[in-house]
Design an enzyme around this catalytic site. Structure first.
Site, PDB file in Angstrom:
ATOM      1  N   SER A 102    -112.145 -35.558 -49.811  1.00 54.32           N
ATOM      2  CA  SER A 102    -112.734 -36.788 -49.612  1.00 54.32           C
ATOM      3  C   SER A 102    -114.131 -37.103 -49.153  1.00 54.32           C
ATOM      4  CB  SER A 102    -111.707 -37.382 -48.652  1.00 54.32           C
ATOM      5  OG  SER A 102    -111.789 -38.883 -48.116  1.00 54.32           O
ATOM      6  N   ASP A 247    -116.360 -42.731 -51.216  1.00 54.69           N
ATOM      7  CA  ASP A 247    -116.497 -41.377 -50.831  1.00 54.69           C
ATOM      8  C   ASP A 247    -116.093 -40.446 -51.958  1.00 54.69           C
ATOM      9  OD1 ASP A 247    -113.827 -42.187 -50.793  1.00 54.69           O
ATOM     10  OD2 ASP A 247    -113.161 -41.122 -49.209  1.00 54.69           O
ATOM     11  N   ASP A 249    -113.486 -38.853 -52.967  1.00 54.10           N
ATOM     12  CA  ASP A 249    -112.452 -38.965 -53.898  1.00 54.10           C
ATOM     13  C   ASP A 249    -112.149 -40.583 -54.018  1.00 54.10           C
ATOM     14  OD1 ASP A 249    -111.506 -39.670 -51.467  1.00 54.10           O
ATOM     15  OD2 ASP A 249    -109.599 -38.801 -51.445  1.00 54.10           O
ATOM     16  N   ASP A 251    -111.121 -42.827 -52.561  1.00 59.76           N
ATOM     17  CA  ASP A 251    -109.972 -43.955 -51.933  1.00 59.76           C
ATOM     18  C   ASP A 251    -110.627 -44.862 -50.983  1.00 59.76           C
ATOM     19  OD1 ASP A 251    -110.388 -42.031 -50.039  1.00 59.76           O
ATOM     20  OD2 ASP A 251    -108.476 -41.329 -49.555  1.00 59.76           O
TER      21      ASP A 251
END
Length: 451
Positions: A102, A247, A249, A251
């Site tokens: 992340s 960020d 990833d 999400d």
């Protein structure tokens, strides 16, 4: 023995704590719990990753563990975490795995696991996976054999249509064109670098993409949702209507208005909740957020006639409450926002689309829309302790919290929370004035440290 799973999967230094051997073992255990071959039907898993350098190693290890357990793997390559969740459902897979840390720095990596349908795992399912890591547990008669053999070994297939499917999915969710909206997108040199700008352009926005050239090393490095300075500068330089920061990833989503001011997850949820209420899409006129959301969000929702339900920290707990109540919107101050009508987990790109749709539909600036919430001063102090549970429940600490709460009344609040991963107690105080919040937080931190 410490619990392996944290608030968002298994995470640590790649090659250090998180080795290829551990990744393979976790994959085998996950296959045992989530993809048992009890009826002779071959199960399928979706595996994706962010672009950090250790991702290929860990992805290969996870795929090896799954195929060794007789599970077929659909490798979707570099895609956002919410894309892997969506594709887990889309491909009818028994589980999905994302190799990503992340927003963490490049040396770290992590393993996130989704159940069938693209849903995050409940605590009890994670506990069962951890139990299956134990060799004695794996040797029980009713457990699966450690390895498949011969024709039972799983296969790996590269999914060349994966990105296109996700792009089409989000493009189809857009109900109002973004023509006339200029947005700067900070992709954090992460998983959103290709699909993020493409989706925004498909929706009609004029897009300036920055930090969209991942090389495996530069993910989250001085950019993205944890380093907004570059985005703030770029928005002003380009005269853009807003900036979006993802960020590693993708999400999560934070925003910057046309003047360069930050619009955090609480403010984004305020804009979206009011928009959905106006459109009759906010189920039971309810928003779900965590206890870490600013008191200003509570006030804004009360003034808008919207009920705010709070959960423990972590988007998984927001997701559980959304599913339990059938609600339509939830999220965190950090920018994890969940729209169940679109996806089963936080999706930064979907969030940004909804934010820009509200701007385009109303003709109002982001600053104007976000002004429905006034962020109260919030002071957070992390206190290192020897026993976080004992300290947090100590009578002297409880008395100090009660005294601070009496002083604040309805104009502020106090939250003491043991860290989920370290021997820390987090002391948070919100008040209408910064000096009051600072004073009370320091007093409480001193009391915690003295126990």
């Amino acid at each position: 023995m410490a619990r392996l799973f944290g608030t968002d999967g298994v995470r640590g230094l790649a090659g250090g704590v998180l080795t290829a051997e551990l990744a393979m073992t976790i994959a085998r255990a996950a296959a045992t719990v989530l993809a048992p071959n009890v009826d002779g039907v071959r199960r399928v898993a979706v595996v994706g990753r962010d672009p950090r350098v250790s991702g290929t190693m860990l992805s290969a290890a996870v795929s090896a563990g799954l195929t060794a357990s007789g599970v077929d793997v659909i490798d979707v390559g570099v895609l956002p975490t919410p894309a892997v969740a969506y594709l887990t459902a889309e491909y009818g897979a028994a589980l999905g795995v994302v190799i990503s840390a992340s927003h963490n720095a490049m040396p770290d990596n992590g393993i996130k696991i989704f159940a069938a349908g693209g849903h995050k795992l409940d605590d009890d399912v994670e506990d069962r996976i951890e139990a299956a890591l134990d060799p004695e547990e794996r040797s029980r008669k009713d457990a699966r054999p450690l390895d498949a053999t011969g024709a039972a070994i799983g296969r790996i297939e590269l999914a060349h249509d994966a990105a296109a499917r996700y792009i089409e999915h989000l493009a189809a969710s857009v109900s109002y064109r973004l023509d006339g909206v200029t947005v700067v997108v900070d992709c954090s040199n992460g998983a959103a670098s290709v699909v993020g700008p493409e989706i925004y352009r498909r929706a009609g926005a004029t897009v300036v993409a920055i930090n969209a050239e991942p090389d495996g090393i530069n993910i989250n490095h001085g950019c993205g949702s944890t380093h907004l300075e570059g985005l703030q500068k770029a928005v002003v330089e380009h005269g853009a209507d807003l900036g979006i920061a993802h960020d590693g990833d993708a999400d999560r989503c934070l925003a910057v208005d046309a003047s360069g001011s930050v619009v955090d997850g609480d403010a984004i949820m305020t804009v979206l909740a009011i928009a959905m209420r106006d459109a009759g899409q906010l189920i039971d006129d309810t928003l779900v957020a965590t206890v870490m959301s600013n008191l200003g969000l509570h006030i804004a929702m009360r003034e808008a006639g919207i009920t705010l339900r709070t959960t423990a920290v972590g988007d998984r707990y927001v997701l559980e409450e959304l599913r339990r109540g059938g609600f339509a919107l939830g999220g965190e101050q950090s920018g994890h926002v969940v729209l169940p009508a679109i996806g089963t987990t936080g999706d930064g790109i979907a969030t940004a689309l909804r934010l820009m749709e509200r701007m385009a539909r109303t003709g109002r600036s982001l600053a104007d829309l976000a002004s429905a919430m006034r962020t109260l001063p919030q002071v957070l102090i992390n206190v290192r302790v020897s026993d976080k549970v004992a300290v947090a429940s100590a009578p002297s600490v409880s008395d100090a919290v009660a005294t601070a709460e009496r002083e604040l009344g309805e104009s502020g609040r106090v939250l003491l929370r043991p860290s989920g991963t370290e021997q820390l107690v987090r002391v948070m105080v919100e008040a209408s004035e910064l000096d009051v919040a600072t004073r009370l937080a320091e007093e409480l931190a001193g009391r915690v440290a003295s126990v």
